[in-house]
Design a protein around this motif. Structure first.
Motif, PDB file in Angstrom:
ATOM      1  N   ARG A  54      -2.582  -2.220  -1.002  1.00  0.00           N
ATOM      2  CA  ARG A  54      -1.131  -2.001  -1.061  1.00  0.00           C
ATOM      3  C   ARG A  54      -0.565  -2.497  -2.386  1.00  0.00           C
ATOM      4  O   ARG A  54      -1.058  -3.472  -2.954  1.00  0.00           O
ATOM      5  N   TYR A  99      -5.560   6.548  -1.182  1.00  0.00           N
ATOM      6  CA  TYR A  99      -5.885   6.938   0.191  1.00  0.00           C
ATOM      7  C   TYR A  99      -7.361   7.299   0.293  1.00  0.00           C
ATOM      8  O   TYR A  99      -7.927   7.855  -0.653  1.00  0.00           O
ATOM      9  N   PHE A 159       5.209  -3.072  -3.230  1.00  0.00           N
ATOM     10  CA  PHE A 159       6.212  -2.563  -2.293  1.00  0.00           C
ATOM     11  C   PHE A 159       5.617  -2.246  -0.929  1.00  0.00           C
ATOM     12  O   PHE A 159       6.284  -1.671  -0.070  1.00  0.00           O
ATOM     13  N   GLY A 160       4.340  -2.553  -0.769  1.00  0.00           N
ATOM     14  CA  GLY A 160       3.707  -2.278   0.522  1.00  0.00           C
ATOM     15  C   GLY A 160       3.205  -0.855   0.662  1.00  0.00           C
ATOM     16  O   GLY A 160       2.836  -0.427   1.757  1.00  0.00           O
ATOM     17  N   MET A 161       3.184  -0.118  -0.421  1.00  0.00           N
ATOM     18  CA  MET A 161       2.707   1.270  -0.358  1.00  0.00           C
ATOM     19  C   MET A 161       1.226   1.323  -0.711  1.00  0.00           C
ATOM     20  O   MET A 161       0.750   0.585  -1.579  1.00  0.00           O
ATOM     21  N   ALA A 162       0.514   2.234  -0.046  1.00  0.00           N
ATOM     22  CA  ALA A 162      -0.903   2.404  -0.342  1.00  0.00           C
ATOM     23  C   ALA A 162      -1.066   2.816  -1.806  1.00  0.00           C
ATOM     24  O   ALA A 162      -0.357   3.688  -2.294  1.00  0.00           O
TER      25      ALA A 162
END
Lengths: 727, 247
Positions: free
Chosen positions: B87, B96, B90-93
């Motif tokens: 992450r 993927y 900002f907590g975004m992956a």
């Protein structure tokens, strides 16, 4: 009557900016739109009291926010506050001009409140009323104004369209036949989905039609049909430009209200503090007391009468120019020339304060000039037979006419997350076929989060760099909320209460608006529900370059395994994608695209293809081991087994040292390395020919003792169980 | 170098500033930093298979009668669980676990393309070429496939160029309007081949001028007259099938 038509289309849209907590700055966008655009437009419609030929598109976020009791309540508070501020101002020592401007606002805010209350605080009722009276056409746009050409899948585009229509129908009682596509964005194939969803017309920008192939014979003087049968009405830039051009446009006239000068910035903080944000932020009060005046920074006070009269002049000028334009095109027949003028509704009133007055008056002048104003729907009723079918390329009404606004270095980071959500939604609806209330609600909440994230407003705002932080945060928030909901659903930890609490935070769209199975393909339904489920258990994956090699017992072995009750899958090179043969699932792969020159790279491509098929199967088929038969497929077999922690079984027919005894070239070295690696990683090695034994032990130092292979081995994988047991 | 990077990161320097300080490149700093971050978050058990849901009773056993086999088949167990992803702040992956390459139109002369490469694909390439993933020369290949069948190996023209490390997207420009493109991400092998690893679906750049001698009049007519089952032009919004390639 003059020959030709005029069609005005207004598109009302804001992103969904409703927040439970009070004092969110973004919520004021909605108040401003109501006060300056939506109600003033309704006033004009009400004043004219006759069929106008206007088409108004109201986006689902706007519809939902108009119907939201919290927003309604806060809007009335906002009106009351503004009226109090006006009274407070009026008590000050003011020059006459300033006092007059304030008195104008006092009356106006009073009227706004009266109208708002008259419609029960829900302006959807007002628009619906005038539609039912036959004064105007109504339509909507996609659920959250997502930028369709950039979506990954048909399902996402369809979900946006269908959900938007459902939401509109719930509030307005009918399904429109036209749909505003966000940003006037069109791409080939979008029309197929639209047509299937019952949509017969939409709008594109001028160049989309001018550059159509074959070139339409009427240019932008008529709509065209897209190949799938949706009428595309082109924006007429000459006429739109007359209203908006910075050179000849009307809104910049000195008598009109100045947008950028608000009372909030003309007062000491103490004088207005109680009307400002509690955290000490200054924002527009909506009381803009000055007029454009001229180039100078010295702005004179707004004189309502002058502005009002100015709209008379401009309305007459516009009608005259339009009449002339239509006359120039009067040679056009089948159909007669049509000027389509689509605009963002908020331009009228919010940006150009007097815009709604202008529009109403222009309608009256049209009557003087004998100009017929009709809706695209009526135009189609009359002339559907006189429209050409052409190929229209991707295009929008945005900067430069394509997608520069929605995909650039400022916002390109967003797209991959959205596409992942689309893929995961397809996965959720395919894998989880439970139809109970909780699961359905969860799926709908997932879709709601996706839709809220896909709004074109977020990349648009990031492109413009104003309030960019809000847009980026909202986008990330919905992605993360999606992920959390998905995780809890998979873990079986969701509750109705939790989902309802989630919904309450963004109460956008009713559950009934959202159809989860839009994301389900017929094929996925077949695989998930109809396909034999026992095929998924404890399967054996056999990999071989040539499954049908007559020198080797691969096929016989596979069939024998199947007969013994094993689930057997084979991945092999073949022209046939799939065959189910004597109980064995044989998946064929082939290499496509430009050929590779070098053998070893051809092998890499082969292995990539094997890997893709294995990955695809592994979504539903639970493999318990990988059994590789050919050196050529070793890298895929070995890596797939290793990453998924599956035992690897290898069959050896011959070794590279036998196949190429004399050669010492790079290719041989590489193949030997590959062969040895795979054998060393194998839990079991089977020998088809005794001659290879020495090589395995001596050259490759495999720790496993090779076992003799027979196609009729009783329990070929027993050894794995023993190894597992021994740790 | 990593120690220095950590120190400077703690002082709040940006990647760019750190790169300047260490006389390195931004890509290298980013790479080292993300590797370090990954090492912190890496679970000790790398197993990615999900807890098996076999004993929930929802799935029929092999002995089930045919009529039972389709009933109660509501849940397909996720063999591969949602992997825990690295992450960002900002907590975004940041990445993927997927193998995808997708191209979208920016303008008549530009496409945007992004890609994801799974750990499995990396592993396979490393195994096959007996080399670390970092050592590969990564390239994009731009293929003009207007009116030809690329599946059969046909292409009008291609060009390719090297990508900087740590790249997962690209604005491809300049391109020609009214042209169908496929884009491939791949590695340039030592012996001169381009090995495509990811391939985009075809995407078409829009026309930017009126069609003089167009190429669509005939195909539109054929489609209108019902002479073909499928339109003979590129349509990007195709159905995405989760269980694609499973029969």
């Amino acid at each position: 009557m003059r020959k030709g038509y005029f069609s005005l289309v207004l598109h009302a849209h804001l992103p969904y900016i409703r927040h439970q907590e009070a004092h969110r700055l973004e919520e004021r966008w909605m108040y401003e739109a109501i006060s300056e655009t939506y109600i003033p437009l309704l006033w004009e419609i009400n004043r004219l009291e006759r069929p106008l030929g206007w088409t108004i598109s109201i986006s689902p976020p706007v519809i939902e926010m108009l119907a939201d009791s919290l927003i309604q309540e806060r809007y009335v508070e906002h009106l009351d506050d503004t009226l109090r501020l006006i009274d407070q101002e009026l008590e000050r020592d003011l020059v006459k001009e300033e006092r007059d401007a304030l008195l104008f606002y006092k009356e106006r805010y009073h009227d706004l409140k009266v109208t708002f209350e008259y419609w029960g605080r829900d302006l959807n009722h007002a628009f619906r009323h005038y539609k039912e009276a036959g004064y105007l056409e109504l339509m909507t746009c996609t659920a959250t104004h997502g930028f369709s050409p950039h979506m990954l899948s048909e399902q996402a585009a369809r979900s946006e369209i269908q959900t938007g229509m459902n939401c509109f129908e719930r509030h307005y009682g009918f399904r429109p036949t036209g749909l505003w596509m966000p940003e006037c964005a069109y791409t080939p194939g979008l029309d197929k989905i639209m047509y299937e969803e019952g949509i017969r017309y939409t709008f594109v920008d001028e160049h989309s039609i001018l550059n159509a192939d074959p070139a339409p014979k009427h240019g932008i003087g008529a709509p065209v049909y897209s190949p799938h049968g949706v009428a595309l009405f082109p924006r007429d830039q000459i006429i739109s430009g007359r209203i908006w051009s910075s050179v000849i446009g009307y809104p910049g006239h000195p008598n009109y209200r100045e947008f950028y000068r608000d009372l909030a910035y003309d007062r000491e903080w103490d004088q207005i503090a109680e009307f400002m944000h509690p955290e000490g932020l200054r924002y527009d009060t909506g009381l803009k007391l000055h007029r454009v005046t001229g180039e100078s920074d010295q702005k004179a006070f707004y004189v309502r009468d002058w502005a009002w009269k100015q709209t008379d002049e401009h309305a007459a000028d516009f009608a005259g120019a339009l009449a002339e334009h239509l006359d120039q095109q009067s040679g056009q027949d089948f159909p007669p020339f049509l000027v389509t003028a689509p605009f963002d509704a908020e331009l009228f009133g919010h940006w150009w304060f007097e815009g709604p007055d202008f529009l109403g008056k222009a309608m009256e002048r049209f009557e003087d000039f004998g100009i017929e104003s009709i809706s695209p729907a009526t135009f189609l009723d009359r002339h559907f037979d006189d429209i050409e079918t052409v190929h229209v390329a991707m295009g929008t009404w945005g900067r430069k006419g394509y997608a520069d606004v929605w995909i650039n270095e400022r916002n390109d980071w967003m797209i991959r997350h959205l596409h992942q959500l689309e893929k995961r939604l397809a996965g959720v609806v395919a894998r989880n076929r439970h139809q109970d209330g909780l699961t359905l609600k969860a799926k709908r909440q997932l879709i709601r989060e996706y839709l809220l994230a896909v709004s074109s407003d977020w990349p648009f705002i990031l492109d413009g760099q104003t309030t960019a932080q809000y847009a980026a945060n909202r986008f990330r928030e919905h992605i993360k909320r999606f992920e959390e909901t998905e995780r809890l659903l998979d873990a079986g930890e969701l509750t109705i209460d939790w989902l309802e609490a989630r919904y309450a935070e963004y109460p956008f769209l009713a559950d009934e608006d959202i159809e989860p199975d839009v994301y389900l393909t017929a094929h996925d339904y077949y695989v998930a529900v109809k396909r034999e489920t026992s095929w998924n258990d404890q399967a054996v994956l056999l990999v071989a370059k040539d499954y049908t090699d007559t020198n080797r017992p691969i096929a016989d072995f596979a069939k024998r395994l199947a007969r013994a009750g094993e689930n057997v899958y084979v991945i092999t090179e073949s022209e046939t994608d799939y065959r189910f043969e004597d109980g064995v699932h044989v998946y064929g792969i082939k290499q496509t695209g430009l050929p590779l020159v070098q053998t070893y790279n051809q092998l890499a491509a082969l292995n990539l293809a094997v890997l893709r098929q294995a990955q695809a199967l592994y979504k539903i088929v639970e493999f318990r081991l990988v059994h590789n038969f050919t050196m050529e497929t070793a890298s895929a077999a070995q890596s797939f087994a290793e990453i998924n922690q599956l035992p690897l079984v290898s069959n050896v027919y011959n070794l590279e040292s036998e196949r190429s005894p004399a050669s010492t070239g790079g290719l041989v070295v590489a193949i030997k390395r590959l062969e040895g690696e795979a054998l060393r990683h194998s839990a079991v090695i089977y020998l088809e020919r005794e001659e290879a034994r020495q090589g395995i032990e001596k050259d490759y130092h495999a720790s496993q003792q090779p076992l003799d292979f027979q196609e009729n081995l009783e329990k070929p994988y027993e050894q794995l169980a023993i190894q597992k047991k021994n740790g | 170098m990593l120690e220095k990077i950590i120190k400077l990161k703690e002082q709040g320097l940006t990647t760019k500033q750190i790169a300047e300080k260490l006389e390195s490149t931004e890509g290298k700093v980013k790479y080292a930093w993300s590797k370090y971050r990954k090492s912190l978050s890496e679970p000790t058990n790398k197993k990615t298979t999900a807890p098996k849901t076999k004993n929930t009773g929802a799935k029929p056993t092999k002995k089930a009668t045919p009529s039972m086999k389709t009933s109660g088949n509501d849940i397909v167990p996720a063999v591969i669980a949602i992997p825990s992803l690295e992450r960002d702040a900002f907590g975004m992956a940041t990445h993927y676990e997927d193998d995808i390459m997708h191209a979208i139109v920016q303008s008549p002369t530009a496409l945007y393309v992004y890609w994801e490469l799974s750990e499995l694909s990396r592993k396979m390439l490393e195994t096959h070429y007996h080399a670390s993933f970092d050592s590969f020369r990564k390239e994009l290949r731009i293929i003009d496939v207007t009116l030809v069948d690329y599946e059969q190996g046909e292409a009008n023209r291609t060009y390719q160029f090297e990508l900087p490390e740590m790249t997962n997207s690209w604005f491809v420009r300049p391109l020609s309007p009214n042209t169908t493109y496929i884009i491939e991400w791949g590695i340039q092998t030592i012996d001169g081949d381009f090995l495509p690893v990811l391939r985009s679906k075809p995407v078409e750049t829009p026309r930017d001028e009126p069609a003089v001698e167009g190429r669509f009049a005939e195909v539109v007519a054929r489609w209108q007259n019902g002479e073909v089952d499928q339109p003979e032009w590129v349509e990007v919004l195709r159905p995405y099938s989760y269980f694609d390639r499973i029969r």
